[in-house]
Design an enzyme around this catalytic site. Structure first.
Site, PDB file in Angstrom:
ATOM      1  N   ILE A   1       0.664  -1.126  -0.029  1.00 39.18           N
ATOM      2  CA  ILE A   1      -0.007  -0.028   0.119  1.00 39.18           C
ATOM      3  C   ILE A   1       0.648   1.210   0.003  1.00 39.18           C
ATOM      4  O   ILE A   1       0.473   2.265  -0.873  1.00 39.18           O
ATOM      5  CB  ILE A   1      -0.908   0.143   1.134  1.00 39.18           C
ATOM      6  CG1 ILE A   1      -0.448   0.078   2.550  1.00 39.18           C
ATOM      7  CG2 ILE A   1      -1.843  -1.178   1.205  1.00 39.18           C
ATOM      8  CD1 ILE A   1      -1.224   0.193   3.734  1.00 39.18           C
TER       9      ILE A   1
ATOM     10  N   TYR B   1       3.183  -9.134  16.147  1.00 34.17           N
ATOM     11  CA  TYR B   1       2.853  -8.289  15.202  1.00 34.17           C
ATOM     12  C   TYR B   1       1.782  -7.445  15.800  1.00 34.17           C
ATOM     13  O   TYR B   1       1.785  -6.298  15.713  1.00 34.17           O
ATOM     14  CB  TYR B   1       2.610  -9.100  13.904  1.00 34.17           C
ATOM     15  CG  TYR B   1       1.854  -8.021  12.822  1.00 34.17           C
ATOM     16  CD1 TYR B   1       2.858  -7.199  12.158  1.00 34.17           C
ATOM     17  CD2 TYR B   1       0.507  -8.178  12.627  1.00 34.17           C
ATOM     18  CE1 TYR B   1       2.275  -6.423  11.242  1.00 34.17           C
ATOM     19  CE2 TYR B   1      -0.028  -7.410  11.745  1.00 34.17           C
ATOM     20  CZ  TYR B   1       0.682  -6.451  11.230  1.00 34.17           C
ATOM     21  OH  TYR B   1       0.164  -5.246  10.059  1.00 34.17           O
TER      22      TYR B   1
HETATM   23  N1  LIG Z   1      -1.415  -5.940   4.396  1.00 32.65           N
HETATM   24  C1  LIG Z   1      -2.294  -6.135   5.382  1.00 32.65           C
HETATM   25  O1  LIG Z   1      -3.320  -6.816   5.436  1.00 32.65           O
HETATM   26  C2  LIG Z   1      -2.189  -5.005   6.632  1.00 32.65           C
HETATM   27  C3  LIG Z   1      -3.186  -4.924   7.405  1.00 32.65           C
HETATM   28  C4  LIG Z   1      -3.231  -3.816   8.518  1.00 32.65           C
HETATM   29  C5  LIG Z   1      -1.844  -3.197   8.509  1.00 32.65           C
HETATM   30  N2  LIG Z   1      -0.883  -3.303   7.480  1.00 32.65           N
HETATM   31  C6  LIG Z   1       0.233  -2.415   7.677  1.00 32.65           C
HETATM   32  O2  LIG Z   1       0.554  -1.729   6.429  1.00 32.65           O
HETATM   33  C7  LIG Z   1       1.666  -1.234   6.383  1.00 32.65           C
HETATM   34  C8  LIG Z   1       2.200  -1.597   4.636  1.00 32.65           C
HETATM   35  O3  LIG Z   1       2.121  -3.377   4.845  1.00 32.65           O
HETATM   36  P1  LIG Z   1       1.744  -3.931   3.452  1.00 32.65           P
HETATM   37  O4  LIG Z   1       0.770  -4.784   3.640  1.00 32.65           O
HETATM   38  O5  LIG Z   1       1.640  -2.731   2.370  1.00 32.65           O
HETATM   39  O6  LIG Z   1       3.149  -4.787   3.334  1.00 32.65           O
HETATM   40  P2  LIG Z   1       4.391  -4.972   2.400  1.00 32.65           P
HETATM   41  O7  LIG Z   1       3.891  -4.936   0.985  1.00 32.65           O
HETATM   42  O8  LIG Z   1       5.556  -5.901   2.981  1.00 32.65           O
HETATM   43  O9  LIG Z   1       5.067  -3.601   2.545  1.00 32.65           O
HETATM   44  C9  LIG Z   1       5.966  -3.183   3.853  1.00 32.65           C
HETATM   45  C10 LIG Z   1       6.797  -2.367   3.434  1.00 32.65           C
HETATM   46  O10 LIG Z   1       7.693  -1.888   4.808  1.00 32.65           O
HETATM   47  C11 LIG Z   1       9.016  -1.980   4.282  1.00 32.65           C
HETATM   48  N3  LIG Z   1       9.886  -2.571   5.369  1.00 32.65           N
HETATM   49  C12 LIG Z   1       9.824  -3.756   5.963  1.00 32.65           C
HETATM   50  N4  LIG Z   1      10.699  -3.926   6.880  1.00 32.65           N
HETATM   51  C13 LIG Z   1      11.565  -2.824   6.550  1.00 32.65           C
HETATM   52  C14 LIG Z   1      12.811  -2.507   7.332  1.00 32.65           C
HETATM   53  N5  LIG Z   1      13.419  -3.289   8.093  1.00 32.65           N
HETATM   54  N6  LIG Z   1      13.360  -1.371   7.035  1.00 32.65           N
HETATM   55  C15 LIG Z   1      12.893  -0.398   6.001  1.00 32.65           C
HETATM   56  N7  LIG Z   1      11.726  -0.797   5.656  1.00 32.65           N
HETATM   57  C16 LIG Z   1      11.048  -2.188   5.687  1.00 32.65           C
HETATM   58  C17 LIG Z   1       9.328  -3.104   3.077  1.00 32.65           C
HETATM   59  O11 LIG Z   1      10.357  -2.715   2.353  1.00 32.65           O
HETATM   60  P3  LIG Z   1      11.047  -3.745   1.397  1.00 32.65           P
HETATM   61  O12 LIG Z   1      10.577  -3.438   0.182  1.00 32.65           O
HETATM   62  O13 LIG Z   1      12.321  -3.323   1.845  1.00 32.65           O
HETATM   63  O14 LIG Z   1      10.772  -4.987   1.959  1.00 32.65           O
HETATM   64  C18 LIG Z   1       7.937  -2.532   2.247  1.00 32.65           C
HETATM   65  O15 LIG Z   1       8.071  -1.307   1.562  1.00 32.65           O
HETATM   66  C19 LIG Z   1       2.511  -2.086   7.504  1.00 32.65           C
HETATM   67  O16 LIG Z   1       2.841  -1.210   8.450  1.00 32.65           O
HETATM   68  C20 LIG Z   1       1.551  -3.085   7.855  1.00 32.65           C
HETATM   69  O17 LIG Z   1       1.628  -3.497   9.204  1.00 32.65           O
HETATM   70  C21 LIG Z   1      -1.253  -4.144   6.594  1.00 32.65           C
END
Ligand SMILES: NC(=O)c1ccc[n+]([C@@H]2O[C@H](COP(=O)([O-])OP(=O)(O)OC[C@H]3O[C@@H](n4cnc5c(N)ncnc54)[C@H](OP(=O)(O)O)[C@@H]3O)[C@@H](O)[C@H]2O)c1
Length: 280
Positions: free
Chosen positions: A10, A157
């Site tokens: 996202i 988490y």
């Molecule tokens: N997906 C869901 O169902 C959901 C629901 C509720 C909340 N969220 C929240 O939404 C947010 C975005 O998640 P997403 O679902 O879009 O997942 P995602 O596609 O895995 O994106 C996560 C992002 O965080 C970065 N990241 C992870 N670890 C990192 C680190 N150690 N240092 C720097 N960057 C790091 C990743 O970078 P890289 O490209 O380097 O991996 C990626 O850009 C998160 O905070 C998650 O907790 C997601």
């Protein structure tokens, strides 16, 4: 706008959308190639995205990233903490902190501290945190905040997302007399992102299945829209200390909003990153 976690999921869509509206977007991510691809795509559409490579797991990196951002941008009026992970095994960072807690909560806490003066001088400004409704499953358990025993990836988490909300509400209160707002949101269950790439096999299978069955969960586009709303809607220039879900402004659990919990988390976090807890 400074946005962590903009190389995937996202955050990637939100970065592109905000850049398309004319803002300069500084995206933080770990992977140089993913970052460069994003910059090239934005440039082709006349959007201005700059990539800053940083692994938010270590405090020294967060501090040097903050220095780089301060050197590069005279103004920072929006800071979005969106990077997040879920780790199957309990591991500790080089600072000796449980990885999920370090990346999902401590990095936003420290980066906000380091960039706060620049937000102040760029005000009106906003801090936006990507939290989650999964916080409903979590409690703080301050005697073992980092799961030194009984580690469970989903619980760790969920607790980190609970910390996101408690931090945002506490920050909003502490910034009450400023022109900086702090709000957090739940993007929906978005099974098509990379979030659970390191989750236990069973979780990965369930999430992958949810991603391909129509009608389950939220799309990445919808999740990104919620983020963009907090960043761009005039309302959130004034409203502060809110938690926003698909239903609008919603009450988080009392575990998250309880002032004693918020203060305790704030002080423990300050100790873990070695700063004076009496900020801002
Ligand atoms: N997906 C869901 O169902 C959901 C629901 C509720 C909340 N969220 C929240 O939404 C947010 C975005 O998640 P997403 O679902 O879009 O997942 P995602 O596609 O895995 O994106 C996560 C992002 O965080 C970065 N990241 C992870 N670890 C990192 C680190 N150690 N240092 C720097 N960057 C790091 C990743 O970078 P890289 O490209 O380097 O991996 C990626 O850009 C998160 O905070 C998650 O907790 C997601």
């Amino acid at each position: 706008m400074v946005l962590s976690g903009g190389t995937s999921g996202i955050g990637r869509i939100a970065a592109t959308e905000v850049a398309a509206q004319g803002a300069t977007v500084a995206v933080i991510g770990r992977d140089q190639t993913r970052g460069e691809t994003l910059v090239a795509e934005a440039t082709a559409l006349d959007g201005d995205i700059q990539f800053h490579q940083a692994d938010l797991a270590t405090q020294a990196t967060v501090r040097s990233l903050a220095g780089e951002l301060l050197d590069t941008y005279d103004r920072i009026d929006t800071l979005v903490h969106n990077a997040g992970l879920s780790s199957r095994l309990r591991t500790e960072t080089e600072d000796g902190v449980e990885l999920t807690f370090a990346v999902n909560h401590l990095a936003p806490y420290l980066l906000t501290h380091e960039l706060l003066d620049r937000l102040r001088s760029s005000a009106p400004a906003r801090v936006v945190v990507t939290a989650s409704d999964i916080h409903h499953r979590a409690t703080f358990e301050f005697n073992d905040l980092q799961f030194t025993s009984g580690y469970d990836s989903l619980q760790a988490y969920a607790r980190s997302k609970l910390a996101n909300i408690a931090f945002t509400l506490e920050l909003a209160d502490r910034l009450e007399d400023t022109e900086i707002t702090a709000n957090c949101f739940h993007p929906g269950f978005v099974p098509s992102t990379n979030l659970f790439r390191d989750a236990p096999l069973w979780t990965r299978v369930m999430v992958r299945a949810a991603a391909i069955i129509p009608g389950i969960g939220t799309t990445q586009q919808e999740g990104a829209q919620r983020l963009c709303k907090l960043v761009t809607a005039p309302k959130f220039k004034e409203r502060t200390g809110t938690y926003v879900t698909g239903e609008g402004i919603t009450s988080p659990t009392t575990e998250a909003s309880n002032p004693e919990n918020r203060k305790r988390l704030w002080e423990i976090s300050a100790d873990l990153v070695d700063i004076d807890p009496d900020w801002p």
